[in-house]
Design a protein around this motif. Structure first.
Motif, short mmCIF file in Angstrom:
data_model
loop_
_atom_site.label_atom_id
_atom_site.label_comp_id
_atom_site.label_asym_id
_atom_site.label_seq_id
_atom_site.Cartn_x
_atom_site.Cartn_y
_atom_site.Cartn_z
N THR A 65 1.34 5.12 0.84
CA THR A 65 0.79 6.09 1.79
C THR A 65 1.47 7.44 1.56
O THR A 65 2.39 7.56 0.75
CB THR A 65 1.02 5.63 3.24
OG1 THR A 65 2.42 5.72 3.54
CG2 THR A 65 0.55 4.19 3.44
N ASP A 66 1.02 8.44 2.29
CA ASP A 66 1.65 9.76 2.17
C ASP A 66 3.11 9.73 2.61
O ASP A 66 3.94 10.50 2.12
CB ASP A 66 0.89 10.79 3.02
CG ASP A 66 -0.49 11.08 2.47
OD1 ASP A 66 -0.71 10.82 1.27
OD2 ASP A 66 -1.34 11.56 3.23
N ARG A 67 3.44 8.83 3.52
CA ARG A 67 4.80 8.77 4.06
C ARG A 67 5.69 7.77 3.36
O ARG A 67 6.92 7.78 3.55
CB ARG A 67 4.73 8.44 5.56
CG ARG A 67 3.92 9.45 6.35
CD ARG A 67 3.86 9.09 7.81
NE ARG A 67 5.18 9.16 8.45
CZ ARG A 67 5.39 8.91 9.73
NH1 ARG A 67 4.37 8.58 10.52
NH2 ARG A 67 6.59 9.00 10.24
N TRP B 12 5.63 3.47 1.71
CA TRP B 12 4.94 2.23 1.32
C TRP B 12 4.88 1.30 2.51
O TRP B 12 5.85 1.17 3.28
CB TRP B 12 5.69 1.54 0.18
CG TRP B 12 5.58 2.28 -1.11
CD1 TRP B 12 4.65 2.11 -2.10
CD2 TRP B 12 6.41 3.37 -1.53
NE1 TRP B 12 4.87 3.02 -3.10
CE2 TRP B 12 5.93 3.80 -2.79
CE3 TRP B 12 7.52 4.01 -0.97
CZ2 TRP B 12 6.52 4.84 -3.47
CZ3 TRP B 12 8.10 5.05 -1.65
CH2 TRP B 12 7.61 5.45 -2.90
N ARG B 13 3.75 0.65 2.63
CA ARG B 13 3.54 -0.35 3.68
C ARG B 13 3.42 -1.71 3.00
O ARG B 13 2.48 -1.94 2.22
CB ARG B 13 2.29 -0.04 4.48
CG ARG B 13 2.10 -0.92 5.70
CD ARG B 13 0.84 -0.53 6.48
NE ARG B 13 0.79 -1.17 7.77
CZ ARG B 13 0.35 -2.41 7.99
NH1 ARG B 13 -0.09 -3.13 6.95
NH2 ARG B 13 0.36 -2.93 9.20
N ARG C 184 9.23 7.43 1.74
CA ARG C 184 9.05 7.92 0.38
C ARG C 184 10.28 8.62 -0.16
O ARG C 184 10.42 8.79 -1.37
CB ARG C 184 7.83 8.86 0.33
CG ARG C 184 7.42 9.27 -1.07
CD ARG C 184 6.08 9.94 -1.08
NE ARG C 184 5.00 9.00 -0.84
CZ ARG C 184 4.46 8.22 -1.78
NH1 ARG C 184 4.94 8.24 -3.01
NH2 ARG C 184 3.46 7.41 -1.48
N GLU D 14 0.84 -1.20 0.00
CA GLU D 14 0.00 0.00 0.00
C GLU D 14 0.88 1.25 0.00
O GLU D 14 1.81 1.36 0.80
CB GLU D 14 -0.90 0.00 1.24
CG GLU D 14 -1.75 1.24 1.41
CD GLU D 14 -2.47 1.28 2.73
OE1 GLU D 14 -3.24 2.25 2.95
OE2 GLU D 14 -2.26 0.38 3.57
N LEU E 223 8.00 -1.05 6.43
CA LEU E 223 7.69 0.34 6.09
C LEU E 223 8.87 0.96 5.37
O LEU E 223 9.99 0.98 5.90
CB LEU E 223 7.36 1.13 7.35
CG LEU E 223 6.28 0.52 8.27
CD1 LEU E 223 6.15 1.33 9.55
CD2 LEU E 223 4.95 0.42 7.54
#
Length: 277
Positions: A57-59, A61-62, A164, A55, A161
């Motif tokens: 995310t704003d921060r 990838w998970r 980015r 996924e 985690l």
């Protein structure tokens, strides 16, 4: 043997706290049991869909802990993941890639785990979940020694985690083994290099696996690469940059050979990251 199938992560963590062995893809657990019966309890987390998938995310990838290597290899991800995706295609044969998980690769904590150098070069962390909550630990701190981790007795690794920063960075992964397929690494190297608009190194991360109890970031080299032109990276590498490695003599190679091979592979990986595109 007692075999449990939890309904969610919380139940799985509770079962682990009670002493159950965790089973994910099984590609490390089953070979370790050859000739020996299972004893005690096993908690099979392979059906927990919440732990699978990648996924954005704003921060960053998970990556769910149960994401399989085959899924990793096929994922549509930015260039900084090219090294990790290359490693995913080298993890055993296609059968292992279809079953083995990124979380299992980390928890086994083998010095020759193909995913680890790439995750170090991506500056990744792991999410650890217990009945009392979650914590995030950098992978460098999670891997504490030969087949040893910072995972608590009531914790599950639930995600990887990746920040980015540098998503358009160039990445490379090189693996040396005694044959082409289904091989345990003699040496492996991962590199992630981000360039600025003028073609100078903004940051570089380089990690070497199978040459120490855990994979090692070459931080002195990383510091010295900053600001260099992309085409001059390999020339900067000296044996002194690999001084933190502690290779051993074993059936696959001598320590001296590993150090020499690691130096060459680091140069080649940086050459790939510095190529004009």
């Amino acid at each position: 043997m007692d075999y449990f199938v939890p309904v969610d992560v919380a139940e799985a963590a509770t079962m682990k706290r009670a002493g159950a062995q965790v089973l994910a893809g099984g590609t490390d657990v089953y070979p370790a049991q050859v000739g020996r019966p299972f004893v005690g309890s096993v908690v099979d987390i392979s059906g927990l869909a919440e732990l699978r998938g990648i996924e954005a995310t704003d921060r960053g990838w998970r990556i769910g802990a149960l994401t399989r290597w085959a899924d990793m290899a096929a994922a549509d991800l930015p260039p900084c993941f090219d090294g990790l995706r290359a490693a995913a295609r080298d993890v055993g044969g296609i059968q292992v890639q279809n079953a083995g998980t990124i979380g299992g690769n980390l928890c086994t904590a083998s010095p020759a785990a193909d995913g680890v150098p790439n995750l170090l070069a991506l500056d990744a962390s792991v999410e650890l979940t217990s009945p009392s909550g979650r914590r995030v630990v950098p992978i460098e701190d999670f891997l504490t020694g030969y087949r040893a981790t910072a995972l608590g007795g009531d914790e599950l690794l639930t995600a990887v985690l990746v920040p980015r920063e540098g998503e358009d960075a160039r990445a490379a992964f090189l693996k040396l083994g005694l044959r082409r397929y289904l091989v345990i690494s003699v040496v492996m190297v991962a590199a992630v290099v981000a360039l600025d608009e003028s073609g100078l190194v903004r940051f570089a991360r380089v990690a070497v696996g199978a040459c120490s109890p855990v994979a090692v970031r070459l931080r002195r080299l990383e510091d010295e690469l900053r600001g260099r032109p992309a085409g001059e990276l390999a020339a900067a590498v000296t044996p002194e940059h690999l001084a933190d490695l502690t290779p051993i003599d074993d059936v696959r190679a001598t320590a001296a050979y590993r150090l020499r091979a690691a130096t060459i592979l680091v140069r080649r990986a940086l050459d790939r990251c510095g190529e004009s595109r």
